[in-house]
Each structure stands twice: as structure tokens, then as C-alpha cells.
Design a protein around this motif. Sequence first.
Motif, PDB file in Angstrom:
ATOM      1  N   GLU A 180       0.826  -1.203   0.000  1.00 31.69           N
ATOM      2  CA  GLU A 180       0.000   0.000   0.000  1.00 31.69           C
ATOM      3  C   GLU A 180       0.864   1.258   0.000  1.00 31.69           C
ATOM      4  N   ARG A 181       1.960   1.221   0.769  1.00 35.32           N
ATOM      5  CA  ARG A 181       2.868   2.373   0.785  1.00 35.32           C
ATOM      6  C   ARG A 181       3.544   2.557  -0.567  1.00 35.32           C
ATOM      7  N   ALA A 182       3.943   1.478  -1.219  1.00 33.95           N
ATOM      8  CA  ALA A 182       4.584   1.554  -2.536  1.00 33.95           C
ATOM      9  C   ALA A 182       3.601   2.101  -3.568  1.00 33.95           C
ATOM     10  N   ALA A 183       2.345   1.664  -3.489  1.00 31.97           N
ATOM     11  CA  ALA A 183       1.330   2.145  -4.434  1.00 31.97           C
ATOM     12  C   ALA A 183       1.084   3.635  -4.212  1.00 31.97           C
ATOM     13  N   ALA A 184       1.032   4.071  -2.955  1.00 32.96           N
ATOM     14  CA  ALA A 184       0.829   5.486  -2.657  1.00 32.96           C
ATOM     15  C   ALA A 184       2.013   6.308  -3.157  1.00 32.96           C
ATOM     16  N   SER A 185       3.231   5.800  -3.009  1.00 35.32           N
ATOM     17  CA  SER A 185       4.428   6.488  -3.492  1.00 35.32           C
ATOM     18  C   SER A 185       4.404   6.591  -5.011  1.00 35.32           C
ATOM     19  N   ALA A 186       4.017   5.525  -5.699  1.00 36.32           N
ATOM     20  CA  ALA A 186       3.956   5.532  -7.160  1.00 36.32           C
ATOM     21  C   ALA A 186       2.895   6.522  -7.630  1.00 36.32           C
ATOM     22  N   ALA A 187       1.779   6.584  -6.935  1.00 36.04           N
ATOM     23  CA  ALA A 187       0.721   7.526  -7.313  1.00 36.04           C
ATOM     24  C   ALA A 187       1.188   8.968  -7.129  1.00 36.04           C
ATOM     25  N   ALA A 188       1.927   9.210  -6.063  1.00 34.36           N
ATOM     26  CA  ALA A 188       2.456  10.561  -5.829  1.00 34.36           C
ATOM     27  C   ALA A 188       3.447  10.940  -6.916  1.00 34.36           C
ATOM     28  N   LYS A 189       4.315   9.986  -7.326  1.00 30.35           N
ATOM     29  CA  LYS A 189       5.279  10.258  -8.403  1.00 30.35           C
ATOM     30  C   LYS A 189       4.543  10.534  -9.714  1.00 30.35           C
ATOM     31  N   GLN A 190       3.497   9.780  -9.986  1.00 32.75           N
ATOM     32  CA  GLN A 190       2.716   9.995 -11.202  1.00 32.75           C
ATOM     33  C   GLN A 190       2.059  11.382 -11.196  1.00 32.75           C
ATOM     34  N   ALA A 191       1.581  11.781 -10.025  1.00 31.41           N
ATOM     35  CA  ALA A 191       0.962  13.100  -9.907  1.00 31.41           C
ATOM     36  C   ALA A 191       1.991  14.204 -10.178  1.00 31.41           C
ATOM     37  N   LEU A 192       3.211  14.034  -9.644  1.00 29.11           N
ATOM     38  CA  LEU A 192       4.274  15.019  -9.903  1.00 29.11           C
ATOM     39  C   LEU A 192       4.643  15.066 -11.379  1.00 29.11           C
TER      40      LEU A 192
ATOM     41  N   ALA B 100       2.721  14.294 -13.869  1.00 27.20           N
ATOM     42  CA  ALA B 100       1.599  14.887 -14.602  1.00 27.20           C
ATOM     43  C   ALA B 100       1.642  16.407 -14.513  1.00 27.20           C
ATOM     44  N   LYS B 101       2.095  16.931 -13.386  1.00 24.05           N
ATOM     45  CA  LYS B 101       2.232  18.384 -13.244  1.00 24.05           C
ATOM     46  C   LYS B 101       3.279  18.927 -14.205  1.00 24.05           C
ATOM     47  N   MET B 102       4.356  18.180 -14.417  1.00 31.50           N
ATOM     48  CA  MET B 102       5.476  18.662 -15.226  1.00 31.50           C
ATOM     49  C   MET B 102       5.238  18.535 -16.726  1.00 31.50           C
TER      50      MET B 102
END
Length: 110
Positions: free
Chosen positions: A11-23, A25-27
Motif C-alpha cells: 500500500e505504501r509503494a502504491a501510494a508512493s507511485a501515485a504521488a510520483k505519477q501526480a508530480l 503529470a504536473k510537469m
Amino acid sequence: MKNRTIDSFNERAAASAAAKQALLAKMKTKPTVTAPEGVVDRAARREAELAEVRARREAERAEKRRKLAETEALRREIEEFNRETAELEARANQKAARLARYAGLGSYRR
């Protein structure tokens, strides 16, 4: 007390991957917004205004040159008239002096 909303490693790895994807997407570059057809861009409007101002100033300069040329022509005409008047006046004075001399010589003739 600790906040235990994410318990397992997955769950922590999935949350980290989602946060990286969000970053990421911003760029990413976003598509540019184009102006509607009826709107003229600022540069074109500025160029049109400058062209209008330049044309108006050129017309003002042309009018000023025309007036200056007209004034110069009048000044030359007046100078020519004054010169002719002075010349005629000088001739009239010479003639009057000559006639006065002749009138004075008439009594001494033999």
C-alpha cells in the motif's frame, strides 16, 4: 498515537507511485490555449496603431513642408516685388535728377 492508514508495504509503494505519477503529470507540457478567431493579438494591434501614428505624422510633416514651401514662395515674390520697386524708384530719381540738370542748363545754352 501514530496514524496507521497505510499498513502494508504494498500500500505504501502504491501510494508512493501515485504521488510520483501526480508530480510527473504536473510537469508535462499542456496544450497552449489559442485565441479565438475574432481576437487580434497584441503585437498585431500594436503594429496597426504604430502604422496609423506614422501615417498621421507623415501627413503632418507633408502639410508642414507644403506650408513652408508656400511661405517661401510668397517671401520670394515679395522680395522680387520690393527689388523691382526699388529699381523703378531709383530710375525715377535718376530721371528726375537728369531733368533737373537739363532744366538748369537751359538758361546757359548759346
